[in-house]
Write a protein that holds these residues in place. Sequence first.
Motif, PDB file in Angstrom:
ATOM      1  N   ARG A 148       0.839  -1.208   0.000  1.00 29.21           N
ATOM      2  CA  ARG A 148       0.000   0.000   0.000  1.00 29.21           C
ATOM      3  C   ARG A 148       0.866   1.246   0.000  1.00 29.21           C
ATOM      4  N   ASP A 149       0.239   2.367  -0.360  1.00 26.26           N
ATOM      5  CA  ASP A 149       0.882   3.674  -0.377  1.00 26.26           C
ATOM      6  C   ASP A 149       0.834   4.248   1.035  1.00 26.26           C
ATOM      7  N   THR A 150       1.980   4.537   1.613  1.00 27.44           N
ATOM      8  CA  THR A 150       2.041   5.028   2.984  1.00 27.44           C
ATOM      9  C   THR A 150       1.276   6.329   3.170  1.00 27.44           C
ATOM     10  N   LYS A 151       1.388   7.240   2.221  1.00 28.39           N
ATOM     11  CA  LYS A 151       0.782   8.563   2.407  1.00 28.39           C
ATOM     12  C   LYS A 151      -0.706   8.591   2.085  1.00 28.39           C
ATOM     13  N   ASP A 152      -1.251   7.545   1.483  1.00 28.77           N
ATOM     14  CA  ASP A 152      -2.674   7.523   1.164  1.00 28.77           C
ATOM     15  C   ASP A 152      -3.235   6.110   1.384  1.00 28.77           C
ATOM     16  N   ARG A 153      -3.236   5.696   2.627  1.00 25.34           N
ATOM     17  CA  ARG A 153      -3.682   4.350   2.985  1.00 25.34           C
ATOM     18  C   ARG A 153      -5.146   4.105   2.668  1.00 25.34           C
ATOM     19  N   ALA A 154      -5.926   5.175   2.557  1.00 24.01           N
ATOM     20  CA  ALA A 154      -7.356   5.038   2.254  1.00 24.01           C
ATOM     21  C   ALA A 154      -7.587   4.439   0.868  1.00 24.01           C
ATOM     22  N   LEU A 155      -6.579   4.462   0.013  1.00 18.86           N
ATOM     23  CA  LEU A 155      -6.716   3.869  -1.322  1.00 18.86           C
ATOM     24  C   LEU A 155      -6.778   2.352  -1.274  1.00 18.86           C
ATOM     25  N   GLY A 156      -6.402   1.769  -0.129  1.00 22.48           N
ATOM     26  CA  GLY A 156      -6.418   0.320  -0.008  1.00 22.48           C
ATOM     27  C   GLY A 156      -5.066  -0.273  -0.327  1.00 22.48           C
ATOM     28  N   ALA A 157      -5.062  -1.567  -0.597  1.00 24.79           N
ATOM     29  CA  ALA A 157      -3.814  -2.274  -0.838  1.00 24.79           C
ATOM     30  C   ALA A 157      -3.967  -3.216  -2.019  1.00 24.79           C
ATOM     31  N   HIS A 158      -2.863  -3.471  -2.679  1.00 21.24           N
ATOM     32  CA  HIS A 158      -2.806  -4.499  -3.717  1.00 21.24           C
ATOM     33  C   HIS A 158      -2.357  -5.774  -3.022  1.00 21.24           C
ATOM     34  N   THR A 159      -3.009  -6.880  -3.322  1.00 19.94           N
ATOM     35  CA  THR A 159      -2.635  -8.143  -2.692  1.00 19.94           C
ATOM     36  C   THR A 159      -2.184  -9.155  -3.741  1.00 19.94           C
ATOM     37  N   PHE A 160      -1.313 -10.043  -3.305  1.00 20.11           N
ATOM     38  CA  PHE A 160      -0.695 -11.015  -4.201  1.00 20.11           C
ATOM     39  C   PHE A 160      -0.605 -12.378  -3.519  1.00 20.11           C
ATOM     40  N   THR A 161      -0.731 -13.434  -4.296  1.00 25.48           N
ATOM     41  CA  THR A 161      -0.495 -14.773  -3.764  1.00 25.48           C
ATOM     42  C   THR A 161       0.999 -14.910  -3.511  1.00 25.48           C
ATOM     43  N   PRO A 162       1.402 -15.884  -2.704  1.00 21.94           N
ATOM     44  CA  PRO A 162       2.841 -16.079  -2.500  1.00 21.94           C
ATOM     45  C   PRO A 162       3.603 -16.295  -3.813  1.00 21.94           C
ATOM     46  N   ALA A 163       3.032 -17.034  -4.749  1.00 19.73           N
ATOM     47  CA  ALA A 163       3.705 -17.274  -6.038  1.00 19.73           C
ATOM     48  C   ALA A 163       3.843 -15.983  -6.833  1.00 19.73           C
ATOM     49  N   GLN A 164       2.813 -15.157  -6.842  1.00 17.49           N
ATOM     50  CA  GLN A 164       2.877 -13.878  -7.550  1.00 17.49           C
ATOM     51  C   GLN A 164       3.937 -12.979  -6.915  1.00 17.49           C
ATOM     52  N   TRP A 165       3.976 -12.952  -5.591  1.00 17.13           N
ATOM     53  CA  TRP A 165       4.951 -12.118  -4.892  1.00 17.13           C
ATOM     54  C   TRP A 165       6.376 -12.580  -5.198  1.00 17.13           C
ATOM     55  N   GLN A 166       6.606 -13.886  -5.172  1.00 18.01           N
ATOM     56  CA  GLN A 166       7.929 -14.418  -5.474  1.00 18.01           C
ATOM     57  C   GLN A 166       8.354 -14.053  -6.897  1.00 18.01           C
ATOM     58  N   ALA A 167       7.423 -14.131  -7.833  1.00 15.26           N
ATOM     59  CA  ALA A 167       7.729 -13.777  -9.228  1.00 15.26           C
ATOM     60  C   ALA A 167       8.073 -12.294  -9.335  1.00 15.26           C
ATOM     61  N   PHE A 168       7.338 -11.449  -8.636  1.00  9.62           N
ATOM     62  CA  PHE A 168       7.605 -10.012  -8.646  1.00  9.62           C
ATOM     63  C   PHE A 168       8.988  -9.715  -8.073  1.00  9.62           C
ATOM     64  N   VAL A 169       9.293 -10.280  -6.903  1.00 12.72           N
ATOM     65  CA  VAL A 169      10.584 -10.041  -6.258  1.00 12.72           C
ATOM     66  C   VAL A 169      11.720 -10.523  -7.153  1.00 12.72           C
ATOM     67  N   ALA A 170      11.560 -11.700  -7.756  1.00  7.93           N
ATOM     68  CA  ALA A 170      12.593 -12.226  -8.656  1.00  7.93           C
ATOM     69  C   ALA A 170      12.806 -11.302  -9.845  1.00  7.93           C
ATOM     70  N   ALA A 171      11.713 -10.773 -10.394  1.00 11.69           N
ATOM     71  CA  ALA A 171      11.844  -9.865 -11.538  1.00 11.69           C
ATOM     72  C   ALA A 171      12.569  -8.577 -11.144  1.00 11.69           C
ATOM     73  N   VAL A 172      12.252  -8.047  -9.963  1.00  9.85           N
ATOM     74  CA  VAL A 172      12.923  -6.835  -9.509  1.00  9.85           C
ATOM     75  C   VAL A 172      14.408  -7.115  -9.264  1.00  9.85           C
ATOM     76  N   GLN A 173      14.704  -8.246  -8.645  1.00  8.40           N
ATOM     77  CA  GLN A 173      16.108  -8.585  -8.388  1.00  8.40           C
ATOM     78  C   GLN A 173      16.889  -8.766  -9.676  1.00  8.40           C
ATOM     79  N   ASN A 174      16.227  -9.244 -10.696  1.00  6.37           N
ATOM     80  CA  ASN A 174      16.869  -9.429 -12.003  1.00  6.37           C
ATOM     81  C   ASN A 174      16.748  -8.194 -12.887  1.00  6.37           C
ATOM     82  N   ARG A 175      16.200  -7.127 -12.312  1.00  3.07           N
ATOM     83  CA  ARG A 175      16.008  -5.850 -13.010  1.00  3.07           C
ATOM     84  C   ARG A 175      15.162  -5.993 -14.278  1.00  3.07           C
ATOM     85  N   ALA A 176      14.213  -6.917 -14.238  1.00  2.00           N
ATOM     86  CA  ALA A 176      13.331  -7.119 -15.381  1.00  2.00           C
ATOM     87  C   ALA A 176      12.147  -6.166 -15.362  1.00  2.00           C
TER      88      ALA A 176
END
Length: 74
Positions: free
Chosen positions: A45-73
């Motif tokens: 979620r966005d710290t300065k505007d928490r009222a917007l809610g949050a984006h949620t991800f399954t563990p597999a989706q989160w792992q894929a996202f983190v891997a892509a960021v680590q690989n600068r994809a």
Amino acid sequence: MIEESAPRVSETELERARWHKSTYSGSNNGCVEHAVLASGRHAVRDTKDRALGAHTFTPAQWQAFVAAVQNRAL
């Protein structure tokens, strides 16, 4: 379109989450927070505007996202 079999995250689960500010957040209030929810899903979620809610991800989706960021994809 990706369909998920995981149940939706309740507002209560988001409210009870232990949120952590990203160590990559800058000093210009461009901050995001991350939490691992009781259901095992990950939320962001966005710290300065928490009222917007949050984006949620399954563990597999989160792992894929983190891997892509680590690989600068992203």
